[in-house]
Design a protein around this motif. Structure first.
Motif, PDB file in Angstrom:
ATOM      1  N   ASP A 106      -9.993  38.239  65.772  1.00 31.87           N
ATOM      2  CA  ASP A 106     -10.651  37.116  65.092  1.00 31.87           C
ATOM      3  C   ASP A 106     -12.018  37.526  64.547  1.00 31.87           C
ATOM      4  OD1 ASP A 106     -11.182  37.234  68.017  1.00 31.87           O
ATOM      5  OD2 ASP A 106     -12.632  35.652  67.588  1.00 31.87           O
ATOM      6  N   TYR A 107     -12.561  38.636  65.044  1.00 29.33           N
ATOM      7  CA  TYR A 107     -13.893  39.079  64.621  1.00 29.33           C
ATOM      8  C   TYR A 107     -13.923  39.606  63.183  1.00 29.33           C
ATOM      9  CZ  TYR A 107     -16.373  38.613  69.078  1.00 29.33           C
ATOM     10  OH  TYR A 107     -16.994  38.125  70.195  1.00 29.33           O
ATOM     11  N   VAL A 108     -12.767  39.693  62.539  1.00 31.23           N
ATOM     12  CA  VAL A 108     -12.784  40.106  61.128  1.00 31.23           C
ATOM     13  C   VAL A 108     -13.271  38.961  60.238  1.00 31.23           C
ATOM     14  CG1 VAL A 108     -10.915  41.755  61.466  1.00 31.23           C
ATOM     15  CG2 VAL A 108     -10.377  39.453  60.625  1.00 31.23           C
ATOM     16  N   PHE A 109     -13.341  37.734  60.788  1.00 32.52           N
ATOM     17  CA  PHE A 109     -13.821  36.581  60.020  1.00 32.52           C
ATOM     18  C   PHE A 109     -15.276  36.269  60.346  1.00 32.52           C
ATOM     19  CE2 PHE A 109      -9.155  35.678  60.362  1.00 32.52           C
ATOM     20  CZ  PHE A 109      -8.868  35.817  59.018  1.00 32.52           C
ATOM     21  N   ASN A 110     -15.887  35.430  59.508  1.00 35.03           N
ATOM     22  CA  ASN A 110     -17.309  35.129  59.679  1.00 35.03           C
ATOM     23  C   ASN A 110     -17.589  34.046  60.716  1.00 35.03           C
ATOM     24  OD1 ASN A 110     -16.722  32.672  58.380  1.00 35.03           O
ATOM     25  ND2 ASN A 110     -17.462  33.393  56.387  1.00 35.03           N
ATOM     26  N   GLY A 111     -16.556  33.370  61.209  1.00 33.09           N
ATOM     27  CA  GLY A 111     -16.748  32.370  62.256  1.00 33.09           C
ATOM     28  C   GLY A 111     -17.379  31.076  61.800  1.00 33.09           C
ATOM     29  N   LYS A 112     -17.387  30.836  60.485  1.00 30.34           N
ATOM     30  CA  LYS A 112     -18.000  29.610  59.969  1.00 30.34           C
ATOM     31  C   LYS A 112     -16.961  28.491  59.823  1.00 30.34           C
ATOM     32  CE  LYS A 112     -21.559  32.115  57.356  1.00 30.34           C
ATOM     33  NZ  LYS A 112     -22.109  32.409  56.010  1.00 30.34           N
ATOM     34  N   GLY A 113     -17.449  27.268  59.770  1.00 29.22           N
ATOM     35  CA  GLY A 113     -16.579  26.120  59.561  1.00 29.22           C
ATOM     36  C   GLY A 113     -15.859  25.686  60.826  1.00 29.22           C
ATOM     37  N   GLU A 114     -14.889  24.779  60.649  1.00 32.87           N
ATOM     38  CA  GLU A 114     -14.123  24.275  61.784  1.00 32.87           C
ATOM     39  C   GLU A 114     -12.620  24.385  61.570  1.00 32.87           C
ATOM     40  OE1 GLU A 114     -15.369  20.310  62.652  1.00 32.87           O
ATOM     41  OE2 GLU A 114     -17.401  20.902  63.244  1.00 32.87           O
ATOM     42  N   ASN A 115     -12.198  24.779  60.376  1.00 31.68           N
ATOM     43  CA  ASN A 115     -10.765  24.908  60.093  1.00 31.68           C
ATOM     44  C   ASN A 115     -10.234  26.234  60.619  1.00 31.68           C
ATOM     45  OD1 ASN A 115     -10.618  22.430  58.677  1.00 31.68           O
ATOM     46  ND2 ASN A 115     -11.350  23.427  56.792  1.00 31.68           N
ATOM     47  N   PRO A 116      -8.989  26.266  61.070  1.00 28.89           N
ATOM     48  CA  PRO A 116      -8.396  27.525  61.513  1.00 28.89           C
ATOM     49  C   PRO A 116      -8.295  28.516  60.356  1.00 28.89           C
ATOM     50  CG  PRO A 116      -7.103  25.644  62.279  1.00 28.89           C
ATOM     51  CD  PRO A 116      -8.081  25.112  61.278  1.00 28.89           C
ATOM     52  N   PHE A 117      -8.614  29.756  60.614  1.00 30.84           N
ATOM     53  CA  PHE A 117      -8.486  30.795  59.597  1.00 30.84           C
ATOM     54  C   PHE A 117      -7.007  31.149  59.432  1.00 30.84           C
ATOM     55  CE2 PHE A 117     -12.893  31.435  60.957  1.00 30.84           C
ATOM     56  CZ  PHE A 117     -13.530  31.541  59.720  1.00 30.84           C
ATOM     57  N   TYR A 132     -10.104  35.420  53.380  1.00 32.14           N
ATOM     58  CA  TYR A 132     -10.750  36.723  53.167  1.00 32.14           C
ATOM     59  C   TYR A 132     -11.622  37.094  54.361  1.00 32.14           C
ATOM     60  CZ  TYR A 132     -13.144  40.540  50.814  1.00 32.14           C
ATOM     61  OH  TYR A 132     -13.633  41.780  50.476  1.00 32.14           O
ATOM     62  N   PRO A 133     -11.399  38.255  54.958  1.00 33.60           N
ATOM     63  CA  PRO A 133     -12.221  38.697  56.085  1.00 33.60           C
ATOM     64  C   PRO A 133     -13.679  38.929  55.673  1.00 33.60           C
ATOM     65  CG  PRO A 133     -10.150  39.883  56.056  1.00 33.60           C
ATOM     66  CD  PRO A 133     -10.247  39.159  54.742  1.00 33.60           C
ATOM     67  N   GLU A 134     -14.564  38.592  56.557  1.00 33.90           N
ATOM     68  CA  GLU A 134     -16.004  38.788  56.340  1.00 33.90           C
ATOM     69  C   GLU A 134     -16.658  38.993  57.710  1.00 33.90           C
ATOM     70  OE1 GLU A 134     -19.811  36.507  54.231  1.00 33.90           O
ATOM     71  OE2 GLU A 134     -17.878  35.490  54.396  1.00 33.90           O
ATOM     72  N   PRO A 135     -16.499  40.193  58.290  1.00 32.54           N
ATOM     73  CA  PRO A 135     -16.996  40.448  59.644  1.00 32.54           C
ATOM     74  C   PRO A 135     -18.505  40.257  59.760  1.00 32.54           C
ATOM     75  CG  PRO A 135     -15.571  42.233  58.883  1.00 32.54           C
ATOM     76  CD  PRO A 135     -15.878  41.380  57.695  1.00 32.54           C
ATOM     77  N   ILE A 136     -18.937  39.740  60.910  1.00 26.19           N
ATOM     78  CA  ILE A 136     -20.374  39.510  61.118  1.00 26.19           C
ATOM     79  C   ILE A 136     -20.985  40.534  62.072  1.00 26.19           C
ATOM     80  CG2 ILE A 136     -20.319  37.056  60.573  1.00 26.19           C
ATOM     81  CD1 ILE A 136     -20.155  36.459  63.562  1.00 26.19           C
ATOM     82  N   GLY A 137     -20.189  41.438  62.591  1.00 27.39           N
ATOM     83  CA  GLY A 137     -20.688  42.469  63.496  1.00 27.39           C
ATOM     84  C   GLY A 137     -19.990  43.782  63.240  1.00 27.39           C
ATOM     85  N   TYR A 138     -20.493  44.851  63.859  1.00 30.03           N
ATOM     86  CA  TYR A 138     -19.943  46.181  63.591  1.00 30.03           C
ATOM     87  C   TYR A 138     -18.533  46.338  64.147  1.00 30.03           C
ATOM     88  CZ  TYR A 138     -19.901  51.121  62.526  1.00 30.03           C
ATOM     89  OH  TYR A 138     -19.571  52.342  61.998  1.00 30.03           O
ATOM     90  N   TYR A 139     -18.288  45.775  65.321  1.00 35.20           N
ATOM     91  CA  TYR A 139     -16.942  45.835  65.892  1.00 35.20           C
ATOM     92  C   TYR A 139     -15.933  45.218  64.928  1.00 35.20           C
ATOM     93  CZ  TYR A 139     -12.959  44.016  68.524  1.00 35.20           C
ATOM     94  OH  TYR A 139     -11.687  43.670  68.916  1.00 35.20           O
ATOM     95  N   GLY A 140     -16.225  44.017  64.449  1.00 34.12           N
ATOM     96  CA  GLY A 140     -15.331  43.342  63.513  1.00 34.12           C
ATOM     97  C   GLY A 140     -15.146  44.130  62.230  1.00 34.12           C
ATOM     98  N   LEU A 141     -16.225  44.762  61.767  1.00 34.52           N
ATOM     99  CA  LEU A 141     -16.159  45.590  60.557  1.00 34.52           C
ATOM    100  C   LEU A 141     -15.186  46.747  60.741  1.00 34.52           C
ATOM    101  CD1 LEU A 141     -17.260  46.551  57.761  1.00 34.52           C
ATOM    102  CD2 LEU A 141     -18.989  47.829  59.043  1.00 34.52           C
TER     103      LEU A 141
END
Length: 289
Positions: free
Chosen positions: A102-113, A118-127
């Motif tokens: 799930d870390y490939v996403f930015n974690g914003k909003g409340e709807n299920p990805f 489109y993936p938008e990682p917020i950390g290096y692990y997710g990247l």
């Protein structure tokens, strides 16, 4: 069918090997001692000699906070290691299962990805996990990419074991309550993976147990089912700072699994109950031994 499983020493790899054995599949599980996936020669040598029909790639660098400072090792495992395995799979014309997050996403909003978001990682692990996804897609046609979250299994450390351990010395805990996601039981996930690998319904899937919860609610349910008295205080992400940012929204849509005829995983509450039984029986066996 012959299957090679990486990450055998971890939670998921361990249960995938067990599930393969239950199905009478010729399976070879490799931990770090048996295979260093960051060494191309080692990867190709093993795959060439074993000649698997499928590779289930569960090995990964998953220390999310440590990854922010240990970038070279994280990249070597999650990106280079995945590349070598994918290249070796391509050479053998083997199916390839890549475990993502799930870390490939930015974690914003409340709807299920969804799988199409489109993936938008917020950390290096997710990247690094997203880079691994792109490598698999570019090299192989017969691939399954599974994005999972909040994993727990008998073979390794996880949130449930941590909560139970803390309950032995405390009667009150502060747990983050504004990060929402789905726990994933490795026993259930392993069954799905073996089900998937027997088909040619390739592509990206989201696979977690059904239902969403917060870490605080998850902790509360753990203590309730384990019959432990514990006061859980729900706190904000800001009140529990970590080296790496955490996605507040880790909800994943599993609609694609349903559309392709696969059985959704049971509810996370049901999975938790079964895991606690497994954990208790495992402790009993340990005591006997």
């Amino acid at each position: 069918m012959k299957i090679l499983v990486t990450g055998y020493g971890g939670q998921l790899g361990y249960d995938v090997v067990k599930e393969c054995e239950l199905h009478g599949i010729d399976v070879k599980g490799c931990g770090r001692k048996e295979l260093d996936i960051t060494k191309k020669e080692s990867v190709f040598s093993l795959v060439d000699s074993y000649k698997p029909d499928a590779i289930i790639h569960c090995a990964a660098y998953t220390a999310v906070d440590k990854a922010e400072d240990d970038k070279e090792n994280c990249w070597n495992v999650n990106v280079e290691g995945t590349k070598y395995l994918a290249e070796a799979a391509k050479k053998q014309n083997a199916k390839f299962v890549y475990i993502s997050t799930d870390y490939v996403f930015n974690g914003k909003g409340e709807n299920p990805f969804t799988e199409e978001d489109y993936p938008e990682p917020i950390g290096y692990y997710g990247l690094t996990k997203y880079e691994g996804e792109k490598i698999v897609q570019s090299l192989i046609e017969k691939y399954f990419i599974l994005r999972i979250s909040w994993v727990f299994g008998i073979n390794g450390n996880n949130f449930i074991k941590t909560m139970l351990r803390l309950s032995e010395s405390r009667n009150e805990l502060n747990v983050v309550g504004d990060q929402i996601g789905s726990p994933t039981y490795t026993v259930d996930l392993a069954k799905l993976i073996v089900e998937l690998i027997k088909t040619d319904k390739y592509g990206i899937y989201h696979a977690t147990n059904e239902g969403n919860t917060s870490w605080a609610e998850f902790a509360g349910e753990i203590f309730k089912q384990a019959d432990r008295k514990m006061l859980v205080n729900s706190i904000s992400t800001e009140e529990y700072p970590t080296r790496a940012s955490r996605p507040k929204n880790s909800r994943l849509s599993k609609q694609k699994l349903v559309e392709n005829g696969f059985t959704p995983l049971p509810s996370w509450q049901d999975a938790l109950a079964r895991f606690l039984v497994q954990l208790k029986s495992s402790s009993i066996r340990d005591e006997v031994q």
